[in-house]
Design a protein around this motif. Structure first.
Motif, PDB file in Angstrom:
ATOM      1  N   THR A   1      -0.550  -2.646   2.286  1.00  0.00           N
ATOM      2  CA  THR A   1      -0.925  -2.509   3.583  1.00  0.00           C
ATOM      3  C   THR A   1      -0.162  -2.229   4.509  1.00  0.00           C
ATOM      4  O   THR A   1      -0.323  -1.193   5.262  1.00  0.00           O
ATOM      5  CB  THR A   1      -1.744  -3.933   3.963  1.00  0.00           C
ATOM      6  OG1 THR A   1      -2.741  -4.360   3.002  1.00  0.00           O
ATOM      7  CG2 THR A   1      -2.395  -3.786   5.405  1.00  0.00           C
TER       8      THR A   1
ATOM      9  N   ALA B   1       0.441   1.544   3.954  1.00  0.00           N
ATOM     10  CA  ALA B   1      -0.473   2.410   4.277  1.00  0.00           C
ATOM     11  C   ALA B   1      -0.490   2.438   5.963  1.00  0.00           C
ATOM     12  O   ALA B   1      -0.470   3.428   6.480  1.00  0.00           O
ATOM     13  CB  ALA B   1      -1.705   1.646   4.054  1.00  0.00           C
ATOM     14  N   THR B   2      -0.074   1.191   6.640  1.00  0.00           N
ATOM     15  CA  THR B   2       0.024   1.387   8.012  1.00  0.00           C
ATOM     16  C   THR B   2       1.279   2.259   8.407  1.00  0.00           C
ATOM     17  O   THR B   2       1.081   3.163   9.503  1.00  0.00           O
ATOM     18  CB  THR B   2       0.291   0.189   8.657  1.00  0.00           C
ATOM     19  OG1 THR B   2       1.190  -0.747   8.205  1.00  0.00           O
ATOM     20  CG2 THR B   2      -1.090  -0.908   8.486  1.00  0.00           C
TER      21      THR B   2
ATOM     22  N   LEU C   1       2.233   5.168   6.888  1.00  0.00           N
ATOM     23  CA  LEU C   1       1.761   6.437   6.746  1.00  0.00           C
ATOM     24  C   LEU C   1       0.744   6.861   7.589  1.00  0.00           C
ATOM     25  O   LEU C   1       1.009   7.920   8.131  1.00  0.00           O
ATOM     26  CB  LEU C   1       1.155   6.463   5.347  1.00  0.00           C
ATOM     27  CG  LEU C   1       2.018   6.305   4.321  1.00  0.00           C
ATOM     28  CD1 LEU C   1       1.373   6.382   2.816  1.00  0.00           C
ATOM     29  CD2 LEU C   1       3.324   7.584   4.174  1.00  0.00           C
ATOM     30  N   LEU C   2      -0.321   5.874   7.896  1.00  0.00           N
ATOM     31  CA  LEU C   2      -1.128   6.123   9.230  1.00  0.00           C
ATOM     32  C   LEU C   2      -0.588   6.342  10.239  1.00  0.00           C
ATOM     33  O   LEU C   2      -0.780   7.215  11.077  1.00  0.00           O
ATOM     34  CB  LEU C   2      -2.200   5.060   9.206  1.00  0.00           C
ATOM     35  CG  LEU C   2      -3.202   4.916   8.223  1.00  0.00           C
ATOM     36  CD1 LEU C   2      -3.957   3.718   8.267  1.00  0.00           C
ATOM     37  CD2 LEU C   2      -4.316   6.352   8.222  1.00  0.00           C
ATOM     38  N   SER C   3       0.699   5.418  10.731  1.00  0.00           N
ATOM     39  CA  SER C   3       1.333   5.868  11.734  1.00  0.00           C
ATOM     40  C   SER C   3       2.098   7.184  11.827  1.00  0.00           C
ATOM     41  O   SER C   3       1.868   7.839  12.949  1.00  0.00           O
ATOM     42  CB  SER C   3       2.066   4.473  12.122  1.00  0.00           C
ATOM     43  OG  SER C   3       3.024   4.683  13.294  1.00  0.00           O
TER      44      SER C   3
ATOM     45  N   GLN D   1       1.093   9.862  10.185  1.00  0.00           N
ATOM     46  CA  GLN D   1       0.296  10.772  10.191  1.00  0.00           C
ATOM     47  C   GLN D   1      -0.634  11.088  11.716  1.00  0.00           C
ATOM     48  O   GLN D   1      -0.553  12.139  12.053  1.00  0.00           O
ATOM     49  CB  GLN D   1      -0.653  10.891   9.086  1.00  0.00           C
ATOM     50  CG  GLN D   1      -0.115  10.850   7.741  1.00  0.00           C
ATOM     51  CD  GLN D   1      -1.221  10.445   6.584  1.00  0.00           C
ATOM     52  OE1 GLN D   1      -2.158   9.898   6.933  1.00  0.00           O
ATOM     53  NE2 GLN D   1      -0.999  10.926   5.374  1.00  0.00           N
ATOM     54  N   SER D   2      -0.796   9.900  12.189  1.00  0.00           N
ATOM     55  CA  SER D   2      -1.730   9.885  13.377  1.00  0.00           C
ATOM     56  C   SER D   2      -0.892  10.244  14.306  1.00  0.00           C
ATOM     57  O   SER D   2      -1.316  11.006  15.662  1.00  0.00           O
ATOM     58  CB  SER D   2      -2.528   8.621  13.490  1.00  0.00           C
ATOM     59  OG  SER D   2      -1.692   7.685  14.043  1.00  0.00           O
TER      60      SER D   2
ATOM     61  N   VAL E   1      -2.636   2.515  15.694  1.00  0.00           N
ATOM     62  CA  VAL E   1      -2.617   1.945  14.129  1.00  0.00           C
ATOM     63  C   VAL E   1      -2.303   0.680  14.089  1.00  0.00           C
ATOM     64  O   VAL E   1      -3.050  -0.071  13.401  1.00  0.00           O
ATOM     65  CB  VAL E   1      -1.466   2.845  13.377  1.00  0.00           C
ATOM     66  CG1 VAL E   1      -1.297   2.167  11.845  1.00  0.00           C
ATOM     67  CG2 VAL E   1      -2.076   4.313  13.288  1.00  0.00           C
TER      68      VAL E   1
ATOM     69  N   ALA F   1      -4.723  -2.243  12.311  1.00  0.00           N
ATOM     70  CA  ALA F   1      -4.144  -3.143  11.333  1.00  0.00           C
ATOM     71  C   ALA F   1      -4.198  -4.618  11.762  1.00  0.00           C
ATOM     72  O   ALA F   1      -4.450  -5.257  10.861  1.00  0.00           O
ATOM     73  CB  ALA F   1      -2.816  -2.521  10.933  1.00  0.00           C
TER      74      ALA F   1
END
Length: 113
Positions: free
Chosen positions: A36, A39-40, A42-44, A46-47, A53, A57
């Motif tokens: 988790t 993933a956060t 990577l999301l941070s 990418q976005s 994010v 989360a």
């Protein structure tokens, strides 16, 4: 009489601070470096919107924790504490073995490539 009351209070449920700190420490350490968190991360990246994010989360962790609390409360009313401890121990050992097998399989695949 007062000593008996103090003994009952100290042997009863944990204090607010003890429960809060124990829960925070356990969840915080368990979540460090897990899928988790990665993933956060990577999301941070990418976005480009880290606060959104973080908000998403945090809301997800709150909701999943609520499910755990509600199921735990229900189980505590249905099963004796000793059985809950045994089930939790078996679950932790089972999860550890499962994750260990996954890691071993991943290492073997990487060694073959």
């Amino acid at each position: 009489m007062a000593e008996l009351q103090r003994a009952e209070e100290s042997s009863g449920s944990m204090s607010f601070t003890a429960v809060l700190l124990s829960t925070f420490t356990t969840v915080f350490l368990a979540e460090l470096g897990d899928k988790t968190q990665l993933a956060t991360l990577l999301l941070s990246a990418q976005s480009g919107q880290p606060w959104l994010v973080f908000l998403g989360a945090a809301m997800a962790l709150i909701c999943s924790s609520l499910v755990g609390v509600l199921v735990g409360r229900w189980l505590s009313q249905v099963l004796p504490p000793e059985r809950l401890e045994q089930m939790a121990g078996l679950l932790m050992v089972g999860l550890g073995l499962w994750l260990g097998v996954q890691a071993l399989q991943s290492m073997l695949q990487n060694a073959n490539n």
